[in-house]
Design a protein around this motif. Structure first.
Motif, short mmCIF file in Angstrom:
data_model
loop_
_atom_site.label_atom_id
_atom_site.label_comp_id
_atom_site.label_asym_id
_atom_site.label_seq_id
_atom_site.Cartn_x
_atom_site.Cartn_y
_atom_site.Cartn_z
N ASP A 33 0.89 -1.12 0.01
CA ASP A 33 0.02 0.03 -0.11
C ASP A 33 0.81 1.23 0.06
OD1 ASP A 33 -2.44 -1.28 0.06
OD2 ASP A 33 -2.77 -1.35 2.08
N ALA A 34 1.91 1.46 0.86
CA ALA A 34 2.61 2.40 0.92
C ALA A 34 3.44 2.66 -0.44
CB ALA A 34 3.91 2.03 2.05
N PRO A 50 -0.33 10.79 4.08
CA PRO A 50 -1.37 9.76 3.92
C PRO A 50 -0.84 8.43 4.31
CG PRO A 50 -0.24 10.44 1.81
CD PRO A 50 -0.08 11.54 3.00
N LEU A 51 0.45 8.36 4.53
CA LEU A 51 1.12 6.98 5.25
C LEU A 51 0.72 6.97 6.73
CD1 LEU A 51 4.37 6.24 3.71
CD2 LEU A 51 2.32 5.27 2.97
N LEU A 52 0.53 8.19 7.31
CA LEU A 52 0.29 8.27 8.64
C LEU A 52 -1.30 7.55 8.82
CD1 LEU A 52 2.04 11.40 10.06
CD2 LEU A 52 2.25 9.07 10.76
N HIS A 53 -2.02 8.13 7.86
CA HIS A 53 -3.36 7.58 7.72
C HIS A 53 -3.48 6.12 7.75
CE1 HIS A 53 -5.57 11.59 8.04
NE2 HIS A 53 -5.04 12.18 7.16
N LEU A 54 -2.73 5.78 6.74
CA LEU A 54 -2.50 4.45 6.46
C LEU A 54 -2.34 3.53 7.70
CD1 LEU A 54 -2.50 1.88 4.31
CD2 LEU A 54 -0.14 2.61 4.22
N VAL A 55 -1.35 3.81 8.42
CA VAL A 55 -0.99 3.22 9.51
C VAL A 55 -1.99 3.26 10.69
CG1 VAL A 55 1.51 2.88 9.14
CG2 VAL A 55 0.64 4.91 10.52
N GLN A 56 -2.83 4.32 10.75
CA GLN A 56 -3.75 4.61 11.48
C GLN A 56 -4.95 3.50 11.50
OE1 GLN A 56 -5.13 8.35 14.04
NE2 GLN A 56 -5.86 8.75 11.98
N SER A 57 -5.16 3.58 9.94
CA SER A 57 -6.22 2.40 9.43
C SER A 57 -6.00 0.96 10.16
CB SER A 57 -6.39 2.65 7.94
OG SER A 57 -5.43 1.81 7.36
N GLU A 58 -4.58 0.82 10.46
CA GLU A 58 -4.20 -0.56 10.81
C GLU A 58 -4.76 -0.94 12.13
OE1 GLU A 58 -3.31 -4.15 10.33
OE2 GLU A 58 -3.52 -2.89 8.67
N LYS A 195 -11.54 3.44 11.38
CA LYS A 195 -10.19 2.76 10.73
C LYS A 195 -10.62 2.58 9.07
CE LYS A 195 -8.76 -0.87 14.03
NZ LYS A 195 -8.58 -2.18 14.39
N GLU A 196 -11.94 2.50 8.56
CA GLU A 196 -12.07 2.53 7.40
C GLU A 196 -11.90 4.22 6.91
OE1 GLU A 196 -15.49 -0.80 7.10
OE2 GLU A 196 -15.90 0.98 7.91
N THR A 197 -12.43 5.04 7.52
CA THR A 197 -12.27 6.48 7.28
C THR A 197 -10.82 6.63 7.05
OG1 THR A 197 -14.26 6.92 8.55
CG2 THR A 197 -12.70 8.75 7.99
N ALA A 198 -9.92 6.20 7.99
CA ALA A 198 -8.43 6.60 7.65
C ALA A 198 -7.84 5.83 6.52
CB ALA A 198 -7.80 5.91 8.91
N ARG A 199 -8.49 4.98 6.15
CA ARG A 199 -7.82 4.39 4.86
C ARG A 199 -8.25 5.03 3.77
NH1 ARG A 199 -5.20 0.16 2.88
NH2 ARG A 199 -5.81 -0.71 0.60
N ILE A 200 -9.48 5.65 3.77
CA ILE A 200 -9.83 6.49 2.73
C ILE A 200 -9.13 7.93 2.56
CG2 ILE A 200 -11.91 7.69 1.80
CD1 ILE A 200 -13.64 5.56 2.84
N LEU A 201 -8.83 8.25 3.84
CA LEU A 201 -7.99 9.57 3.97
C LEU A 201 -6.56 9.16 3.45
CD1 LEU A 201 -9.10 10.99 7.47
CD2 LEU A 201 -9.69 11.86 4.97
N ALA A 202 -6.23 7.89 3.39
CA ALA A 202 -4.83 7.71 3.07
C ALA A 202 -4.86 7.73 1.46
CB ALA A 202 -4.39 6.54 3.43
N GLY A 203 -5.97 7.83 0.98
CA GLY A 203 -5.99 8.06 -0.68
C GLY A 203 -6.48 6.71 -1.29
N PHE A 204 -7.12 5.71 -0.47
CA PHE A 204 -7.41 4.51 -1.26
C PHE A 204 -9.18 4.76 -1.41
CE2 PHE A 204 -3.40 3.38 0.71
CZ PHE A 204 -3.08 2.42 -0.31
N PRO A 205 -9.49 4.20 -2.73
CA PRO A 205 -10.91 4.56 -3.08
C PRO A 205 -11.96 3.88 -1.91
CG PRO A 205 -9.77 2.73 -4.54
CD PRO A 205 -8.64 3.29 -3.74
N ASP A 206 -12.95 4.65 -1.85
CA ASP A 206 -13.94 4.13 -0.95
C ASP A 206 -14.98 3.33 -2.17
OD1 ASP A 206 -16.27 3.63 0.20
OD2 ASP A 206 -16.61 5.71 1.13
#
Length: 260
Positions: A33-34, A50-58, A195-206
């Motif tokens: 993902d990174a 966005p990577l901080l949002h990615l790890v927050q989604s974990e 967690k799902e919101t954080a992944r979207i904020l990381a730039g991945f599609p909803d």
């Protein structure tokens, strides 16, 4: 009286042990993902937010392990990553709820009832600002303006709008969240977990059906301001003496007989 080496270490403020690494399977997934995120930027350092949002989604918050991961993949020091993670309030530094319930307490929302909503929710949930209910469902906080003043007072859940709230409606909202009942934002995309919101904020599609189409949606007063900023004419406000609400009418150059 003598002290043990461990006690001496505590008293001297010795640094904590290095953050543990992610399990191999988790790290492999996050690295894939990174790479996708980093590829969007000419300078890899720009991918830190966005990577901080990615790890927050974990894990639902930015852990020391998450910051170590960001530092590793971006070639930064953990101090550089920590400086950013502690600056922005959207990054949680400790475990938080599935639903982040934020009550706007800036001036307009406050005078329209935001302060009362926040006080009653604290009592109703038995938590203070930034604290999470015992069931792990709701984290309550007061938030800064989210540009929805035309719907004051506003409550946000995982950054989705719940407009024109009252203490009663806000308490009903958090009760539904804790009970697992379906909750629909006033406008915008359907609600999902933090967690799902954080992944979207990381730039991945909803990828939820209809979520993208439902996103956005400014209030009427905001749209009037936008039209004025563009140089467009605002609708005429006509107040009829025998009705309670003003009506919007399209602008017109026509002048009724007897006017002017």
């Amino acid at each position: 009286m003598t002290t043990s080496s461990s006690e001496q270490g505590v008293s001297l403020g010795m640094p904590e042990l290095p953050a543990p690494a992610y399990p191999d399977d988790v790290r492999a997934r996050l690295e894939a993902d990174a790479r996708e995120v980093i590829a969007r930027y000419p300078d890899s350092r720009s991918a830190l937010l966005p990577l901080l949002h990615l790890v927050q989604s974990e894990e639902g918050h930015v852990t020391r392990t998450g910051m170590r991961f960001c530092a590793d993949v971006l070639g930064l020091t953990t101090a550089e990553v920590t400086a950013v993670a502690t600056f922005y309030t959207m990054y949680r530094r400790r475990p938080s709820g599935d639903y982040q319930v934020g009550v706007c307490t800036n001036t307009l929302c406050a005078v329209m009832g935001g302060d009362a909503i926040f006080e009653e929710l604290q009592e109703h949930l038995g938590v203070g600002n930034g604290e999470t209910t015992e069931d792990g469902k709701v984290t309550l906080e007061h938030i800064e303006c989210n540009a929805a003043c035309d719907f004051a007072p506003v409550v946000m859940v995982n950054w989705e709008f719940f407009d024109n709230q009252t203490p009663s409606s806000a308490k009903h909202l958090v009760d539904d969240l804790r009970a697992g009942r379906t909750v629909e934002p006033t406008r915008g995309a359907p609600l999902c977990t933090f967690k799902e919101t954080a992944r979207i904020l990381a730039g991945f599609p909803d990828e939820r059906p209809g979520a993208v189409e439902a996103s956005g949606g400014a209030g009427p007063a905001s749209l009037v301001g936008l039209r004025l900023a563009r140089g467009e004419a605002a609708p005429v406000r006509v107040v009829h003496p025998r009705t309670e609400e003003p009506e919007d009418q399209a602008p017109s150059d026509h002048i009724e007989e007897g006017e002017g």
